[in-house]
Enzyme design. Structure first.
Site, PDB file in Angstrom:
ATOM      1  N   CYS A   1     -20.298   8.285   1.745  1.00 20.78           N
ATOM      2  CA  CYS A   1     -20.642   8.774   0.402  1.00 20.78           C
ATOM      3  C   CYS A   1     -19.645   8.363  -0.671  1.00 20.78           C
ATOM      4  CB  CYS A   1     -20.807  10.297   0.411  1.00 20.78           C
ATOM      5  SG  CYS A   1     -19.254  11.222   0.579  1.00 20.78           S
TER       6      CYS A   1
ATOM      7  N   CYS B   1     -20.174  14.970   3.450  1.00 23.95           N
ATOM      8  CA  CYS B   1     -21.369  14.436   4.123  1.00 23.95           C
ATOM      9  C   CYS B   1     -21.207  14.234   5.624  1.00 23.95           C
ATOM     10  CB  CYS B   1     -21.785  13.113   3.474  1.00 23.95           C
ATOM     11  SG  CYS B   1     -20.706  11.715   3.905  1.00 23.95           S
TER      12      CYS B   1
ATOM     13  N   VAL C   1       0.832  -1.212   0.000  1.00 22.44           N
ATOM     14  CA  VAL C   1       0.000   0.000   0.000  1.00 22.44           C
ATOM     15  C   VAL C   1       0.863   1.256   0.000  1.00 22.44           C
ATOM     16  CG1 VAL C   1      -1.923  -1.169   1.156  1.00 22.44           C
ATOM     17  CG2 VAL C   1      -0.173  -0.020   2.554  1.00 22.44           C
TER      18      VAL C   1
ATOM     19  N   CYS D   1     -15.788  13.650   6.820  1.00 24.36           N
ATOM     20  CA  CYS D   1     -15.886  13.926   5.400  1.00 24.36           C
ATOM     21  C   CYS D   1     -16.460  15.316   5.176  1.00 24.36           C
ATOM     22  CB  CYS D   1     -16.779  12.877   4.740  1.00 24.36           C
ATOM     23  SG  CYS D   1     -17.166  13.210   3.008  1.00 24.36           S
TER      24      CYS D   1
ATOM     25  N   HIS E   1      -4.479  -4.457  -2.286  1.00 27.13           N
ATOM     26  CA  HIS E   1      -4.977  -4.003  -0.984  1.00 27.13           C
ATOM     27  C   HIS E   1      -5.137  -2.488  -0.913  1.00 27.13           C
ATOM     28  CE1 HIS E   1      -3.024  -7.951   0.564  1.00 27.13           C
ATOM     29  NE2 HIS E   1      -4.267  -8.148   0.172  1.00 27.13           N
TER      30      HIS E   1
END
Length: 244
Positions: free
Chosen positions: A151, A202, A124, A199, A140
């Protein structure tokens, strides 16, 4: 291909010098491959200064009793997310600065030469992307992206770092050790006042765009990887125990 930086041997396990016969066998294998499928794991990034999990004596599991965060714990526990993001915030400057080593660059060169059909990485760390690889699946995910669980909105991890800094202008902590996923080791006392943004679209929970332990890789991604493997004539595994 020449590495842009000198190898960092801190997390490279002890090994014997390359056997000339085995090197010749590898050269023969690669030369005869027309559509090579490559899978890489944490071992390919140790020379870039990122530890792996299982190497004897120096892997994360050998050096500490720490284990990566579980998906279910991250989703259900605000305190677990606070602890995770505080440690990740401290570790991000170092983790994001790692550069690809010679192995990443060679695989990128093979792609440019038309030798490599597809690359799948368990890592990653975005080092294959930094090396220039494009025919690639990050099995991954990648720590350099963050998304909202509610969202689906996605932002760069570097952008989230700026949000962390704005919310925690006086918060300081010193990191002790580093893990393959950018995590570092902090005490509960160090993280208790760390503020985690929601976020901006949202108000939902932000999560790295990676598959945590206990979560599953999407079936769509798995099917695509299987298709690429079926189209290939040979497979090379680099830096993975294949235990996961």
């Amino acid at each position: 291909s020449v590495s842009r930086t000198s190898p960092n041997l801190t997390f490279v396990p002890a090994c014997l010098p390359p056997d000339p016969v085995e090197v010749e066998e590898l050269q023969h294998f690669v030369s005869n491959s027309k559509r090579l499928f490559v899978m890489t794991g944490a071992g390919i990034s140790t020379e870039s200064g990122i530890p792996d999990y299982r190497s004897e004596g120096i892997g994360l599991y050998a050096r500490t009793d720490r284990r990566p965060i579980q998906h279910a714990e991250f989703v259900r526990s605000a305190s677990a997310r606070q602890r995770y993001w505080a440690r990740n915030f401290v570790g991000w400057p170092q983790f994001s600065s790692h550069q690809p080593n010679k192995a990443h660059l060679v695989l990128s060169d093979w792609e440019k030469l038309g030798k490599l059909h597809w690359l799948v990485t368990q890592n990653v760390d975005a080092l294959h992307t930094k090396a220039g690889s494009q025919r690639m699946t990050e099995l991954h995910g990648c720590m350099h992206r963050v998304f909202c669980l509610a969202c689906g909105d996605q932002i760069l991890r570097s952008e989230l770092q700026e949000h962390f800094e704005a919310l925690n202008p006086t918060w300081k902590a010193e990191a002790f050790g580093v893990a393959p996923d950018g995590d570092v080791f902090l005490t509960d006392e160090q993280v208790c006042n760390f503020q985690v943004p929601a976020c901006s679209k949202c108000g939902g929970i932000l999560k790295p765009d990676v598959t945590f332990f206990g979560d599953t890789v999407s079936q769509e991604k798995v099917r695509f990887v299987h298709q690429c493997l079926a189209e290939s004539d040979s497979m090379l595994v680099v830096g993975s125990s294949m235990q996961v």
